[in-house]
Each structure stands twice: as structure tokens, then as C-alpha cells.
Design a protein around this motif. Structure first.
Motif, PDB file in Angstrom:
ATOM      1  N   ARG A 100     -26.982 -34.512  18.847  1.00 10.54           N
ATOM      2  CA  ARG A 100     -25.907 -35.055  18.013  1.00 10.54           C
ATOM      3  C   ARG A 100     -24.620 -34.251  18.191  1.00 10.54           C
ATOM      4  O   ARG A 100     -23.528 -34.815  18.279  1.00 10.54           O
ATOM      5  CB  ARG A 100     -26.325 -35.039  16.545  1.00 10.54           C
TER       6      ARG A 100
ATOM      7  N   ARG B   9     -22.553 -34.722  21.623  1.00  5.35           N
ATOM      8  CA  ARG B   9     -21.866 -35.972  21.935  1.00  5.35           C
ATOM      9  C   ARG B   9     -20.356 -35.771  21.868  1.00  5.35           C
ATOM     10  O   ARG B   9     -19.815 -35.237  20.901  1.00  5.35           O
ATOM     11  CB  ARG B   9     -22.287 -37.061  20.926  1.00  5.35           C
TER      12      ARG B   9
ATOM     13  N   HIS C  10     -16.046 -32.252  17.215  1.00  7.05           N
ATOM     14  CA  HIS C  10     -16.345 -31.999  18.626  1.00  7.05           C
ATOM     15  C   HIS C  10     -15.218 -31.241  19.322  1.00  7.05           C
ATOM     16  O   HIS C  10     -15.374 -30.810  20.468  1.00  7.05           O
ATOM     17  CB  HIS C  10     -16.632 -33.325  19.353  1.00  7.05           C
TER      18      HIS C  10
ATOM     19  N   TYR D 140     -17.487 -34.159  11.208  1.00  7.28           N
ATOM     20  CA  TYR D 140     -17.844 -33.796  12.587  1.00  7.28           C
ATOM     21  C   TYR D 140     -17.610 -34.954  13.534  1.00  7.28           C
ATOM     22  O   TYR D 140     -17.087 -34.773  14.644  1.00  7.28           O
ATOM     23  CB  TYR D 140     -19.303 -33.347  12.687  1.00  7.28           C
ATOM     24  N   SER D 141     -17.980 -36.155  13.114  1.00  2.86           N
ATOM     25  CA  SER D 141     -17.823 -37.301  14.003  1.00  2.86           C
ATOM     26  C   SER D 141     -16.350 -37.567  14.318  1.00  2.86           C
ATOM     27  O   SER D 141     -16.023 -38.068  15.398  1.00  2.86           O
ATOM     28  CB  SER D 141     -18.465 -38.546  13.386  1.00  2.86           C
ATOM     29  N   ARG D 142     -15.454 -37.230  13.383  1.00  2.46           N
ATOM     30  CA  ARG D 142     -14.028 -37.483  13.602  1.00  2.46           C
ATOM     31  C   ARG D 142     -13.352 -36.385  14.411  1.00  2.46           C
ATOM     32  O   ARG D 142     -12.547 -36.659  15.296  1.00  2.46           O
ATOM     33  CB  ARG D 142     -13.315 -37.656  12.259  1.00  2.46           C
TER      34      ARG D 142
ATOM     35  N   TYR E 121     -20.957 -30.675   9.056  1.00  2.00           N
ATOM     36  CA  TYR E 121     -22.240 -31.240   9.480  1.00  2.00           C
ATOM     37  C   TYR E 121     -23.307 -30.736   8.542  1.00  2.00           C
ATOM     38  O   TYR E 121     -23.372 -29.533   8.248  1.00  2.00           O
ATOM     39  CB  TYR E 121     -22.537 -30.790  10.916  1.00  2.00           C
TER      40      TYR E 121
ATOM     41  N   ASN F 272     -20.678 -35.501   6.968  1.00  2.00           N
ATOM     42  CA  ASN F 272     -20.910 -35.651   8.403  1.00  2.00           C
ATOM     43  C   ASN F 272     -19.797 -36.397   9.115  1.00  2.00           C
ATOM     44  O   ASN F 272     -19.628 -36.264  10.338  1.00  2.00           O
ATOM     45  CB  ASN F 272     -22.255 -36.339   8.648  1.00  2.00           C
ATOM     46  N   ASP F 273     -19.031 -37.166   8.379  1.00  2.00           N
ATOM     47  CA  ASP F 273     -17.896 -37.861   8.982  1.00  2.00           C
ATOM     48  C   ASP F 273     -16.874 -36.865   9.534  1.00  2.00           C
ATOM     49  O   ASP F 273     -16.152 -37.172  10.487  1.00  2.00           O
ATOM     50  CB  ASP F 273     -17.243 -38.786   7.950  1.00  2.00           C
TER      51      ASP F 273
END
Length: 282
Positions: free
Chosen positions: A277, A280, A177, A172-174, A256, A169-170
Motif C-alpha cells: 500500500r 504505490r 507518497h 496518505y493517498s493524497r 496512515y 488514510n486519505d
């Protein structure tokens, strides 16, 4: 599922204790992964067996590997000389029967019954149990590569060794998006309303499509795109879970992956919470 309960206990303890009094961390347990042979257990299913054999042959580079049958697995699973990559049905607590097939990497060891007591490295959802959809053949390559990348990372980091699939999941957060998302309509939960779609889905970079279009985008290796893949039981019962994934088309990297318990209020598929989620920073 018993193996996931055991994994949670391991996370809380931070160590694994053996009967002989030896104390080992998961990172230490994995330290011989690249040196040991990984036995790829062929399920005896014509289409699935052929696909798994091909994807492993094309993509497995983290360790030496050999193919074996289920019968050979039963004879070898107590040997610490091997790791095993195996498609295995998983049953969660409360389920009447196994609902999902996972692609699982385990380490062989002492006398065992079944797979649950073995040292599970990581399990990724592959298909519903029984009659899985043809989409699993499209995304099998990603799971094979993801299991290798996770295990190699876990060899270097104790924290990663306890993360399991949350490790991905890191991604996607990095940087997820910035990617365009293609999601089949059928991958959305039936509880996602038109109002929710208007609020969280941007038609310019979050495209709702049919399965064929999404799979074609993935097969082409389209740059800068993430494609959704949902794995859930065909006939969920109390205790069943749904897994939602986004996978990058050109790299096959998982960006993700989250799961939720299936209920009347929360059917299978990407939920409103998932969409929140994903929206964002987009």
C-alpha cells in the motif's frame, strides 16, 4: 472489542435509535461538541498522567476542557453535559485480557456500565496494556491533535462521522507518497523478508532505522517526513490486533493507520500488505 462491534452496526444502520423514539445521526450527536466541556480523565499513572495533562494543556483547542480523576468520571459519565477524553484498555473478542490502551473520546449520557455503552466518537491506539513503551509519550501529542481534528470534521460531514480512524488514510493517498518515511526495524513484521524489503523499500525515501533515530526525527519536527509507530499487545492472544501508523513529523498529522489480526502467519507490525500500500505511486 464490544465498542467496535457496536460501531460497525451503527455504520450499517446509518442512524442511532434511542428508546424514546428519537432518531439522531452521529453528525447531530456531535453538534454540541465545541460548546460542551471535555473532561480529560487522568489515569492515576504518574508518567502517563503528567504527559496527558501537558499535551492537552498545550494542544487542546476544540472545546473547553477540565481535568478529572477516574472517580469523578464515574460520577459524571451519565451526564450529557460532558464529553470525556480517557485512556482506556480495550479488549477484542477472543482476547484473554485487554491488550491495548486507546485514547478515546466518548460522550456522556444515560445510565451506563463501564465505557462500552457510551457514545464512542473515536479511539486511537496509544500503547500496549500494562507496560507500554516509552514511544507512546513521543506520539501522544499526535493522538490528542488527531482526535480534535477528526471530531471537528465529523461535525461537518455525516460520512466522516462514521469513518472513525479510517478518516486519516486519505492523507496518505493524497500526498503521503511524496514524504520520506522513517521506520524502525522493529516496526516491521517478522514475516517481511529481505526480498520484500528490496521490492518495496526504496533506501532514498524509505529509511529503515532504529527507534531512537525515528523518534529524534519526529521530535525535531523534520519537514516532509513520516515516522512509523506500531501499537500491539506485548503478549498477543487469539483475537489480538496490531495497529500500524505513519505520522508527519512537523505537523503531527496521522497519514496512515491500519490494523490487522495477529496470527502466526501475520505477526504484529507493518506487513507485506502494508508495504504494498505504501509503495504505490512512490
Amino acid at each position: 472489542m464490544k465498542k467496535f462491534i457496536l460501531s460497525s452496526v451503527a455504520i450499517l444502520c446509518g442512524i442511532i435509535l434511542f428508546a424514546q423514539g428519537k432518531v439522531s445521526t452521529r453528525k447531530y450527536i456531535l453538534s454540541d461538541f465545541t460548546d460542551k466541556i471535555t473532561k480529560v480523565v487522568l489515569p492515576g499513572n504518574g508518567i502517563m498522567e503528567s504527559a496527558l495533562r501537558q499535551e492537552v494543556t498545550d494542544r487542546w483547542a476544540a472545546s473547553p476542557f477540565e481535568f478529572c480523576t477516574l472517580e469523578e468520571f464515574e460520577k459524571l459519565k451519565t451526564s450529557a453535559d460532558y464529553y470525556f477524553l480517557i485512556p482506556a484498555e480495550g479488549k477484542f473478542k477472543g482476547e484473554e485480557s485487554p491488550g491495548i490502551v486507546f485514547l478515546t473520546l466518548v460522550k456522556g449520557g444515560a445510565e451506563q456500565e463501564g465505557i462500552d455503552p457510551m457514545t464512542e466518537i473515536i479511539s486511537l491506539p496509544l500503547s500496549s496494556a500494562g507496560a507500554g513503551s516509552g514511544r507512546m509519550l513521543v506520539y501522544l501529542s499526535s493522538l490528542v491533535e488527531a482526535i480534535q481534528s477528526y471530531t471537528l470534521a465529523a461535525m461537518q460531514s455525516e460520512k466522516t462521522a462514521y469513518l472513525g480512524y479510517a478518516f486519516f488514510n486519505d492523507n496518505y493517498s493524497r500526498k503521503g507518497h511524496f514524504k520520506r518515511i522513517y521506520m524502525p526495524q522493529g516496526d516491521l513484521s517478522t514475516k517481511v523478508s529481505e526480498k520484500d524489503k528490496e521490492k518495496y523499500i526504496d533506501e532514498d525515501d524509505f529509511i529503515l532505522c532504529d527507534e531512537n533515530e525515528a523518534d529524534e526525527i519526529f521530535d525535531k519536527g523534520t519537514f516532509g517526513t513520516l515516522v512509523s509507530f506500531v501499537v500491539a499487545p506485548e503478549n498477543p492472544t487469539e483475537g489480538s490486533y496490531s495497529y500500524q501508523m505513519l505520522i508527519e513529523s512537523d505537523t503531527h498529522v496521522i497519514y496512515y493507520i491500519r490494523k490487522h489480526k495477529i496470527t502466526d502467519k501475520s505477526p504484529a507490525g507493518f506487513s507485506v500488505d502494508d508495504l504494498k500500500r505504501l509503495s504505490r505511486r512512490r
